[in-house]
Motif scaffolding. Structure first.
Motif, PDB file in Angstrom:
ATOM      1  N   SER A   2       0.815  -1.215   0.000  1.00 47.96           N
ATOM      2  CA  SER A   2       0.000   0.000   0.000  1.00 47.96           C
ATOM      3  C   SER A   2       0.846   1.261   0.000  1.00 47.96           C
ATOM      4  O   SER A   2       0.584   2.183  -0.767  1.00 47.96           O
ATOM      5  N   GLY A  71      -5.400   4.365  -0.263  1.00 45.81           N
ATOM      6  CA  GLY A  71      -4.786   3.187  -0.840  1.00 45.81           C
ATOM      7  C   GLY A  71      -4.907   1.988   0.056  1.00 45.81           C
ATOM      8  O   GLY A  71      -4.935   2.100   1.283  1.00 45.81           O
ATOM      9  N   SER A  72      -5.001   0.814  -0.575  1.00 40.46           N
ATOM     10  CA  SER A  72      -5.021  -0.456   0.127  1.00 40.46           C
ATOM     11  C   SER A  72      -4.415  -1.499  -0.791  1.00 40.46           C
ATOM     12  O   SER A  72      -4.876  -1.672  -1.926  1.00 40.46           O
ATOM     13  N   GLY A  73      -3.367  -2.151  -0.329  1.00 40.77           N
ATOM     14  CA  GLY A  73      -2.704  -3.136  -1.170  1.00 40.77           C
ATOM     15  C   GLY A  73      -2.110  -2.471  -2.396  1.00 40.77           C
ATOM     16  O   GLY A  73      -1.373  -1.496  -2.292  1.00 40.77           O
ATOM     17  N   ASN A  74      -2.484  -2.973  -3.555  1.00 36.90           N
ATOM     18  CA  ASN A  74      -1.953  -2.405  -4.798  1.00 36.90           C
ATOM     19  C   ASN A  74      -2.962  -1.490  -5.488  1.00 36.90           C
ATOM     20  O   ASN A  74      -2.781  -1.127  -6.649  1.00 36.90           O
ATOM     21  N   VAL A  76      -5.133   2.204  -5.445  1.00 38.27           N
ATOM     22  CA  VAL A  76      -5.138   3.574  -4.929  1.00 38.27           C
ATOM     23  C   VAL A  76      -6.259   4.326  -5.641  1.00 38.27           C
ATOM     24  O   VAL A  76      -6.484   4.132  -6.834  1.00 38.27           O
TER      25      VAL A  76
END
Length: 127
Positions: A2, A71-74, A76
């Motif tokens: 992230s 954003g979270s993980g990959n 955004v």
């Protein structure tokens, strides 16, 4: 991932603000695609992305202001205000980042419209 994805997207908007669209394109992956659902368009590849931005009619230098970024993980999401000094717009952009490159974007450019009369008594202008 992230934090890395967020930094890549922040860099994307900083480079967009520089109006160096070839530099922006270097942040894009080999199989990059950008979808604009409202106009039923897809831009494939970093070269086409740069060309679309370089050829878009403007009244001056483009400026980009990030209003919100999540954003979270990959993944955004950004809410960005855009202006060339005359034209003003807002873009809601969904990014997918892989190996430090933006590989996909889905972007919405909502049009402004006058608030309906039937609820004006319940609302107030934002500005």
């Amino acid at each position: 991932m992230s934090d890395e994805a967020i930094e890549v997207v922040k860099r994307f908007w900083a480079l967009m603000d520089s109006n160096d669209f070839q530099a922006v394109a270097r942040l894009l992956g080999d199989d990059y695609s950008l979808e604009w659902p409202q106009s039923n368009e897809r831009i494939n590849g970093r070269d086409n992305f740069a060309a679309v931005n370089e050829q878009y009619p403007s009244h001056g230098r483009w400026q980009f202001t990030i209003n919100r970024l999540f954003g979270s993980g990959n993944e955004v999401v950004t809410d960005v205000s855009v202006t060339d000094g005359v034209q003003q717009a807002r873009a809601i952009s969904f990014f997918t980042v892989s190996d430090g490159k933006i590989v996909k974007m889905v972007e919405f450019w909502p049009d402004k419209y006058e608030a309906p009369q039937n609820r004006k008594h319940l609302t107030e202008p934002l500005n």
